[in-house]
Design an enzyme around this catalytic site. Sequence first.
Site, mmCIF file in Angstrom:
data_model
loop_
_atom_site.group_PDB
_atom_site.id
_atom_site.type_symbol
_atom_site.label_atom_id
_atom_site.label_comp_id
_atom_site.label_asym_id
_atom_site.label_seq_id
_atom_site.Cartn_x
_atom_site.Cartn_y
_atom_site.Cartn_z
ATOM 1 N N GLU A 167 -0.410 -7.739 -4.098
ATOM 2 C CA GLU A 167 -0.964 -8.780 -3.221
ATOM 3 C C GLU A 167 -1.824 -9.805 -3.968
ATOM 4 O OE1 GLU A 167 -2.959 -7.255 0.247
ATOM 5 O OE2 GLU A 167 -1.262 -6.030 0.880
ATOM 6 N N GLU A 356 4.168 -1.379 1.478
ATOM 7 C CA GLU A 356 3.068 -0.967 2.364
ATOM 8 C C GLU A 356 3.447 -1.356 3.776
ATOM 9 O OE1 GLU A 356 -0.881 -2.482 1.592
ATOM 10 O OE2 GLU A 356 -0.744 -2.053 -0.551
HETATM 11 O O1 IFM Z 1 -5.920 -1.298 2.496
HETATM 12 C C1 IFM Z 1 -5.167 -2.441 2.245
HETATM 13 C C2 IFM Z 1 -4.532 -2.368 0.880
HETATM 14 O O2 IFM Z 1 -5.481 -2.199 -0.113
HETATM 15 C C3 IFM Z 1 -3.747 -3.629 0.592
HETATM 16 N N1 IFM Z 1 -2.862 -3.978 1.673
HETATM 17 C C4 IFM Z 1 -3.385 -3.949 3.006
HETATM 18 C C5 IFM Z 1 -4.084 -2.629 3.276
HETATM 19 C C6 IFM Z 1 -4.627 -2.594 4.716
HETATM 20 O O3 IFM Z 1 -5.544 -3.621 4.916
#
Ligand code: IFM
Length: 451
Positions: A167, A356
């Site tokens: 990210e 994710e």
């Molecule tokens: O916890 C975060 C993670 O570190 C990065 N992506 C989003 C998740 C939820 O906010």
Amino acid sequence: MTISFPAGFVWGAATSGYQIEGAPEADGKGASIWDTFVKVPGKILHGDTGARACNTYDPKQLEADMDLMVRLGLKSFIFSVQWPRIQPDGRGGANAKGLDYYRRLVDGLQARGIAPALTLYHWELPQALQDRGGWVNRETVARFVEYATILYDALAAQVPIWVTQNEPHTTAWLGYGYGKHAPGVADEKSVFAVAHHLLLSHGLAVKTLRGRVANVKTAFGPVLNVTPARPVRPDSEHDRLAAKRFDGDQNRLFLDPIFRGEYPADVVEYRREAAGGWKFVRAEDLEIIHTAVDFLGVNYYTPTMIAAGPGDRPEWRPNPGPTTAMGWAIDPAGLHEVLDRVRTEYTGNLPLYVSENGASFRDYLNPEGECRDPERVDFLRGHLREAHRAIEDGVPLAGYFVWSLLDNFEWDSAYRERFGLVYVDYPTQRRVPKSSFEWYREVIERNGLEG
Ligand code: IFM
């Protein structure tokens, strides 16, 4: 009716170092920007920190958590390395004890038949490098590649999947644009230099590491949080323009250079002043950023509703409909939309992972000591059906990782937000698998779910 996923589909769960490990000073670890940031009054809910988090730096806890992964049936596990465990000051030789921790982790995963997927950067920059400007400073790119090389030489033989940057959008905007995340810089002018250096660090790491270790073949790729940008009033040309601008800042600023070797013309123009004329981009950079990768990881949680502010500036609006505890709209179709879009516009036949996806809810232990989370099961079921639909529509989706295995330190929201399949009772560090854990276990076992 059951929907089945392709044979060999990678079922996983994802985590990151600072969010679970604790032990911020153990074994010679240096300070990261998060170690510094959590101490700034008012930045983190209740003034909490990741100093203990889920305590996974503890060898016994680590073993127990890896055993839980076996119980769940995980095929792969995403974790991030905290850079200052390896290079306390962000430069020079490796801190052997820090490296040992990750060696124990990858050995333990391997021994259990779980493929380690290593993220080089999930936001844990050594503070010493931030003191020299952090990601605004181009020198950090060279430091990152040095750090990545140390890790790769040590672990390439056991780690098949290497994520370069997780990210970069979040680092650039939340870390350096809004000051909500470490290092807490609120300066729109630094966002674009930071984004560029993160992208460059990604490309240069892939170029440097690929083929470095004899007889070892590993897959390299970035992880991007791709978000559908939806105009609040689709018939308003102002909202549509604002949504396009948001899409530029959030998605295309990263996708275009990595997969097309250029920044999007409209972003370059709209952000010319904020980016100081983009003078930080050197002639060879885009070719490096465009280095071929082996996969793209897509993090998806929710779409974003955008309305036009003054001058058609993009402004967020709350999403209609049901939300998770974070207030994020539950919109499984958005997952299909981003996978399909990425494949159609950028990646073609390149394997994709949902790296994710998950939800926070106000989970608690009932008097029987159980944690029942039917909302999370609904959430995951809905998103997996959309992932499956994307596969049917031709998206080469190779795997899906739930965020997250354990409840953990959710950055500025600290411990209020619980994303885990496993409930963590922080004072005792007791683990209680939630009902979603059992549900996901069955999905993995069947390689599918009810349609
Ligand atoms: O916890 C975060 C993670 O570190 C990065 N992506 C989003 C998740 C939820 O906010």
